[in-house]
Structure formats: C-alpha cells, structure tokens
Write an enzyme that holds these catalytic residues in place. Structure first.
Site, PDB file in Angstrom:
ATOM      1  N   LYS A  78       0.841  -1.203   0.000  1.00 17.89           N
ATOM      2  CA  LYS A  78       0.000   0.000   0.000  1.00 17.89           C
ATOM      3  C   LYS A  78       0.872   1.248   0.000  1.00 17.89           C
ATOM      4  CE  LYS A  78      -1.689   2.525   3.297  1.00 17.89           C
ATOM      5  NZ  LYS A  78      -1.657   3.836   2.634  1.00 17.89           N
ATOM      6  N   GLY A  90       6.821   5.250   8.086  1.00 16.60           N
ATOM      7  CA  GLY A  90       6.020   6.463   8.237  1.00 16.60           C
ATOM      8  C   GLY A  90       6.391   7.176   9.517  1.00 16.60           C
ATOM      9  N   SER A  91       5.478   7.969  10.021  1.00 21.63           N
ATOM     10  CA  SER A  91       5.782   8.781  11.199  1.00 21.63           C
ATOM     11  C   SER A  91       5.743   7.941  12.477  1.00 21.63           C
ATOM     12  CB  SER A  91       4.767   9.917  11.305  1.00 21.63           C
ATOM     13  OG  SER A  91       3.481   9.371  11.500  1.00 21.63           O
ATOM     14  N   THR A 100       2.116   7.461  13.724  1.00 23.13           N
ATOM     15  CA  THR A 100       1.358   6.381  13.072  1.00 23.13           C
ATOM     16  C   THR A 100       1.953   5.022  13.436  1.00 23.13           C
ATOM     17  OG1 THR A 100       0.975   7.894  11.236  1.00 23.13           O
ATOM     18  CG2 THR A 100       0.388   5.616  10.874  1.00 23.13           C
ATOM     19  N   GLU A 103       9.745   1.516  10.568  1.00 23.41           N
ATOM     20  CA  GLU A 103      10.810   2.491  10.259  1.00 23.41           C
ATOM     21  C   GLU A 103      10.151   3.864  10.353  1.00 23.41           C
ATOM     22  OE1 GLU A 103      13.842   1.806  10.088  1.00 23.41           O
ATOM     23  OE2 GLU A 103      13.921  -0.330   9.622  1.00 23.41           O
ATOM     24  N   CYS A 146      13.898  10.939   5.695  1.00 24.38           N
ATOM     25  CA  CYS A 146      13.881  10.541   7.110  1.00 24.38           C
ATOM     26  C   CYS A 146      15.243  10.819   7.736  1.00 24.38           C
ATOM     27  CB  CYS A 146      13.495   9.085   7.256  1.00 24.38           C
ATOM     28  SG  CYS A 146      14.529   7.944   6.315  1.00 24.38           S
ATOM     29  N   GLU A 151      10.406  17.056  14.431  1.00 23.24           N
ATOM     30  CA  GLU A 151      10.876  16.709  13.081  1.00 23.24           C
ATOM     31  C   GLU A 151      10.158  17.618  12.080  1.00 23.24           C
ATOM     32  OE1 GLU A 151       9.436  13.029  11.292  1.00 23.24           O
ATOM     33  OE2 GLU A 151      11.324  12.813  10.221  1.00 23.24           O
TER      34      GLU A 151
HETATM   35  P1  NAD Z   1       2.436   8.729   7.910  1.00 26.35           P
HETATM   36  O1  NAD Z   1       2.712   8.016   9.183  1.00 26.35           O
HETATM   37  O2  NAD Z   1       1.425   9.806   7.915  1.00 26.35           O
HETATM   38  O3  NAD Z   1       1.971   7.701   6.773  1.00 26.35           O
HETATM   39  C1  NAD Z   1       2.774   6.604   6.382  1.00 26.35           C
HETATM   40  C2  NAD Z   1       1.906   5.541   5.754  1.00 26.35           C
HETATM   41  O4  NAD Z   1       1.033   5.014   6.752  1.00 26.35           O
HETATM   42  C3  NAD Z   1       0.990   6.021   4.628  1.00 26.35           C
HETATM   43  O5  NAD Z   1       0.938   5.019   3.638  1.00 26.35           O
HETATM   44  C4  NAD Z   1      -0.344   6.176   5.324  1.00 26.35           C
HETATM   45  O6  NAD Z   1      -1.458   6.051   4.447  1.00 26.35           O
HETATM   46  C5  NAD Z   1      -0.320   5.027   6.307  1.00 26.35           C
HETATM   47  N1  NAD Z   1      -1.173   5.186   7.493  1.00 26.35           N
HETATM   48  C6  NAD Z   1      -1.631   6.335   8.034  1.00 26.35           C
HETATM   49  N2  NAD Z   1      -2.332   6.057   9.161  1.00 26.35           N
HETATM   50  C7  NAD Z   1      -2.293   4.715   9.322  1.00 26.35           C
HETATM   51  C8  NAD Z   1      -2.794   3.828  10.322  1.00 26.35           C
HETATM   52  N3  NAD Z   1      -3.489   4.276  11.374  1.00 26.35           N
HETATM   53  N4  NAD Z   1      -2.544   2.511  10.171  1.00 26.35           N
HETATM   54  C9  NAD Z   1      -1.827   2.040   9.139  1.00 26.35           C
HETATM   55  N5  NAD Z   1      -1.319   2.841   8.165  1.00 26.35           N
HETATM   56  C10 NAD Z   1      -1.540   4.160   8.262  1.00 26.35           C
HETATM   57  O7  NAD Z   1       3.849   9.265   7.408  1.00 26.35           O
HETATM   58  P2  NAD Z   1       4.179  10.126   6.118  1.00 26.35           P
HETATM   59  O8  NAD Z   1       3.746  11.525   6.355  1.00 26.35           O
HETATM   60  O9  NAD Z   1       3.706   9.409   4.914  1.00 26.35           O
HETATM   61  O10 NAD Z   1       5.762  10.041   6.078  1.00 26.35           O
HETATM   62  C11 NAD Z   1       6.605  10.912   6.744  1.00 26.35           C
HETATM   63  C12 NAD Z   1       7.220  10.257   7.961  1.00 26.35           C
HETATM   64  O11 NAD Z   1       7.835   9.033   7.587  1.00 26.35           O
HETATM   65  C13 NAD Z   1       8.319  11.095   8.596  1.00 26.35           C
HETATM   66  O12 NAD Z   1       8.194  11.044   9.991  1.00 26.35           O
HETATM   67  C14 NAD Z   1       9.602  10.388   8.154  1.00 26.35           C
HETATM   68  O13 NAD Z   1      10.699  10.587   8.997  1.00 26.35           O
HETATM   69  C15 NAD Z   1       9.147   8.968   8.156  1.00 26.35           C
HETATM   70  N6  NAD Z   1      10.002   8.148   7.317  1.00 26.35           N
HETATM   71  C16 NAD Z   1      10.792   7.222   7.927  1.00 26.35           C
HETATM   72  C17 NAD Z   1      11.660   6.452   7.172  1.00 26.35           C
HETATM   73  C18 NAD Z   1      12.531   5.411   7.810  1.00 26.35           C
HETATM   74  O14 NAD Z   1      13.041   4.559   7.103  1.00 26.35           O
HETATM   75  N7  NAD Z   1      12.726   5.441   9.110  1.00 26.35           N
HETATM   76  C19 NAD Z   1      11.720   6.628   5.785  1.00 26.35           C
HETATM   77  C20 NAD Z   1      10.902   7.583   5.195  1.00 26.35           C
HETATM   78  C21 NAD Z   1      10.033   8.334   5.970  1.00 26.35           C
END
Ligand code: NAD
Length: 483
Positions: free
Chosen positions: A179, A230-231, A234, A252, A286, A383
């Site tokens: 996804k 993601g964040s 989340t 991650e 990230c 962040e």
């Molecule tokens: P996000 O957490 O808003 O979303 C990430 C993904 O999770 C999306 O596909 C979203 O649709 C999905 N999602 C949202 N709510 C959910 C839930 N309740 N259950 C399951 N899935 C859900 O993050 P973002 O804004 O897309 O990305 C930015 C963040 O990602 C930043 O904090 C960044 O540092 C982090 N990031 C981390 C890495 C790493 O490898 N550590 C790499 C890239 C980005």
C-alpha cells in the site's frame, strides 16, 4: 518467470490496482494532486474493504507455490523487477515527479535506488545454523517465510521505500500486499501493472486508497506481518493494531537527526554537502539533517557560507531542467512546515533566509535557515520534514553530544571533521542507528538500517532485515532410534 504482459502501458493514465495479477479499477476513486500546481491531475482507485479482502486472499492463494520455489528462482524474480524498472525508467520518473514534485534527478534515484535494492537483496542468503552434529543428533535452525506481508510506505521516496520491503519479503518466500501513501500512489500502481506477468499472479498485490486503508490492512486477520515506514505517531497505531493477532511488525519511523560540525573542517568545502544533507528532496528525507550543531569557532563563517550557497539553489518545477528543489509534497505537510515558521516568527527567532511561502498555487516553501534558536524551540525539538533548518552553536563536544542525544528519536546522525578518529569516537557516543562521517544519506542493501528509541522497531536491509520476513524453525534429528 514469464515475459511481461504489458510492455507499453500508458504511464500517465488508467491507474488500476493489481490483485491476483489482474487490474482492479476499484469501485471508487480519489484525486491525486500535483504539488507543483496544487491541482488534481489523476484519479487513483480508492480500495474498499472487500477489495482489500480480495488482495489478501490472492496473496494467501499464491503463497504455497511461491514459498515452494527455489531461492534461485526468487533471486531471478528480484532481478526481473529491477530490469522492469530500468526498462520503464523514463516514463516512471516523469510520473513520479508529477505526483511528488521532486526533481527528475531525485525521481531517478528513487526508482533506480529501488532497482539497486532488489539486485543487492538478491545476493543475500537465508542462513541455516547447525548448532549440533554429534553421534546422537543433528540440530539446525532454518528460516521459513512468515506468510502474507502487508507493506505500507511513506510518500517521500515512494518507490525505494516500497522495494526495500518487497525485495526481502519476496526473497524469503512471502507474498505481499503493498500500500503506497495516498499522496503518492501512482508510480507504485504503475509498477504493479508493469510487473503483472513478470511475477506469478498474487505474489505482489498493490492497493491504493484513503486514510481508512492502512488501518484495515494492519488489522486484517489474513496479514501475518506488517512492515511499515512512516511517522512515529502512526507507527504507534500500527503496533497497537497488530497486537490483536500478534502480527510480526517492522517499523521504520521518524527522525530528528543531528549533524555535529567540528572546528577543524574546511568551511568552504563542507557548506555544500551539509546543505544537501539537510535539504535534499526539499528536506523530506527521514535521514535528513534536521538540527545542525556548529562549533562556535566556525559558526559565523559556516553560517555565511550556507546562506551564500542557499541563495544559489534553484527551487521550482521538478520537471524543468536546472531545478534543484521541488515543492513540499502535500498540503498537510506544507501547513505543518508553515506552522513551524509561524512559531519561529512568533518567538522572535532570527531568519537568515526564506521564511515567507512563495506566492504560487503549488506548495513551495523557500529554503529557510534559522539562526541559533534556543534548544527548546519547536524547530529544534520536532521533526520538520521540509526545507527549514535550525543552525545551532555549541561550545564543547560533550555539550553537542548531549544536545544531539536529547531526543526521543534515534534514526541517524552525522559528524563532520578532518580528524576521522575523533569523529569516530563521537559516533560511538551518539544514540543513533545509522551514523556517517563527512557524508549523509548513503544506504546499502548490505548494511542493517534501524531506528533505535522511537525511530522504529526492527531492522531493514542486510541479513538482519531479511530475517524479519521469516520465522525460525529448528530441527532436531536423532541419528539412531536407540535410546
Ligand atoms: P504517515 O505516518 O502519515 O503515513 C505513512 C503511511 O502510513 C501512509 O501510507 C499512510 O497512508 C499510512 N497510514 C496512516 N495512518 C495509518 C494507520 N493508522 N494505520 C496504518 N497505516 C496508516 O507518514 P508520512 O507523512 O507518509 O511520512 C513521513 C514520515 O515518515 C516522517 O516522519 C519520516 O521521517 C518517516 N520516514 C521514515 C523512514 C525510515 O526509514 N525510518 C523513511 C521515510 C520516511
């Protein structure tokens, strides 16, 4: 592996999900925005719960045959994915720039980085550990696939982040439901389409949708493992959601990486790489430098060099030649970065560049440097994930390390010095899963990537990351039935 069914799909329209090797348009759709213009330019399928059930069922159905393939076949499959990406690079990278805003150069890195990750991962092995081989017994631990993997990616590097998950999952013998982020679904959907017929039906399913889809996926009883990028916020929800069925989980998450610059650097030389450590992909990395700690002896000259360099950098449409930075990717992130700027203004912090959003229908925020705000400032503690950076003056190395470590995050950190031994000693003391000396961002499929503290759970990359897509299975073989 067979020949691709779709050699020349139209990469800019007709976006469909891939379920069981077939196109599924979805009962509903939603608009995808080009962040350079702020306008909807395409429709993506909005996956329903029933369609997700179909995707999970297709992955489940494909699992027994896929796990029974030899690892050599699965290695070939990873190469076939990489070859497909390379064959369609031009169209894919243009599409990625349009949905993301990033430059063609960074889109190419995103896609070919994914291809490189597939090829690198294909060289890994599933270890067999023999721990006993006596006259009486042989004992060994092997690795078996977990089953159906739900892979959820963030929007900043949609392709690379997806393939960092898909490649080891498939190599270990799992099938996948992938996804992408609702903000950047299109390139991933097209890759799913291009891989129909390259991979056996159901081995890789791609679904897209709105905010409900992620929680449906993580709670789905047919998913055995969730791998999530993601964040941190989340990530906590994902961990809680997986608890009811005790899913295996890899997270991650976010970071607030510090860079520590020692007084022995050549200021003119480091200004440019430091700038890009913070601002590559408009700061939406990230592992971007998010707090720049500069020794007091070089604070003023390095500040001046960074400001001078920032003024040379061209921001604009990522599809235009010469553009070095694109917009912020989506309106929610745009508002978040603006709120950090508003807060810094309200607190009276000094801006060295930027500060005012660019008058444009797109989500453009200029490179914004803030001069030595206090440590408790929001722009230091949170962040930012955008083109804004605090420059922070320090007096002693001990103080810089303490300030760098004073965060709930632990993803990465960099140290800049001409003395590699001293820099290495500082790295030892930094609470981060990934540390670099005199560079930033470089990753390898053979290096374990992890986020200690609240930057994650588990590992991606290397054999450690591959093992996260497996269960341990231990065999005890009695060599003689005699007691
Ligand atoms: P996000 O957490 O808003 O979303 C990430 C993904 O999770 C999306 O596909 C979203 O649709 C999905 N999602 C949202 N709510 C959910 C839930 N309740 N259950 C399951 N899935 C859900 O993050 P973002 O804004 O897309 O990305 C930015 C963040 O990602 C930043 O904090 C960044 O540092 C982090 N990031 C981390 C890495 C790493 O490898 N550590 C790499 C890239 C980005």
């Amino acid at each position: 592996m067979t020949t691709p069914r779709h050699t020349t799909p139209d990469l800019f329209e007709n976006f469909t999900m891939t379920i069981g090797g077939h196109a599924v348009a979805g009962a509903a759709s939603y608009g995808v925005v080009n962040p350079t213009t702020g306008e909807v330019f395409a429709q993506a399928p909005d996956c329903s719960q029933a369609e997700l059930d179909q995707a999970v069922a297709a992955a489940r159905q494909a699992f027994p045959a896929w796990r029974a393939t030899s690892i050599a076949d699965r290695r070939r499959a990873l190469h076939a994915i990489a070859d497909t990406l390379a064959a369609h690079l031009d169209g894919l990278m243009r599409l990625l720039t349009r949905e993301h805003g990033k430059t063609h150069e960074i889109s190419t890195v995103d896609i070919m980085g994914g291809a490189w990750w597939c090829r690198g991962t294909s060289e890994l092995d599933l270890p067999v550990i023999m721990f006993e081989d006596s006259d009486i017994r042989r004992g060994e631990t092997r690795r078996t696939p977990v089953g159906v993997v739900g892979a959820i990616a963030a929007w900043n590097y949609p392709v690379l982040l997806a393939l960092i998950k898909v490649a080891p999952a498939l190599l270990a013998g799992n099938t996948v439901v992938l996804k992408p982020s609702p903000f950047t679904p299109l390139t991933t959907l097209k890759i799913g389409e291009l891989l129909r017929g390259v991979l056996p039906d159901g081995v890789l399913n791609v679904v897209s949708g709105g905010d409900a889809l992620g929680p449906w996926l993580t709670a789905h009883p047919g998913i055995d493992k969730v791998t999530f990028t993601g964040s941190t916020q989340t990530g906590r929800l994902v961990a809680a959601s997986g608890a009811s069925t005790l899913k295996r989980i890899t997270l991650e998450l976010g970071g607030n990486d510090a860079a520590i610059v020692l007084p022995d650097v050549n200021v003119e030389e480091v200004a440019e790489p430091l700038f890009w450590a913070a601002f590559r992909n408009s700061g939406q990395v990230c592992l971007a430098t998010k707090r720049l700690y500069i020794h007091k002896d070089i604070y003023e000259p390095l500040k001046a060099a960074l400001v001078a360099y920032a003024k040379t950098v061209k921001m604009g449409d990522g599809a235009e030649q010469g553009t070095q930075l694109g917009p912020v990717q989506n309106v929610a992130q745009y508002k978040r970065v603006l709120s950090l700027i508003e807060d810094a203004k309200a607190q009276g912090y000094k801006f060295l560049t930027g500060a005012e959003p660019i008058d444009s229908p797109g989500y453009f925020i200029p490179v914004t440097l803030i001069d030595n705000p206090p440590e408790h400032a929001r722009i230091v503690q949170e962040e930012q994930f955008g083109p804004i950076l605090p420059l922070l003056r320090f007096d002693t190395v001990d103080e810089a390390i303490a300030r760098a470590n004073a965060t709930e995050y632990g993803l990465g950190a960099t140290v800049w010095s001409s003395d590699l031994d001293t820099a290495a000693q500082i790295c030892e003391r930094l609470e981060a899963g990934n540390v670099w000396i005199n560079e930033a961002h470089y990753l390898s499929p053979f290096g374990a990537f992890s986020g200690p503290k609240q930057s994650g759970l588990g590992v991606e990359g290397a054999v450690e990351g591959l093992l996260e897509f497996t269960n341990a299975k231990t065999y005890y073989v009695r060599k003689s039935a005699a007691a």
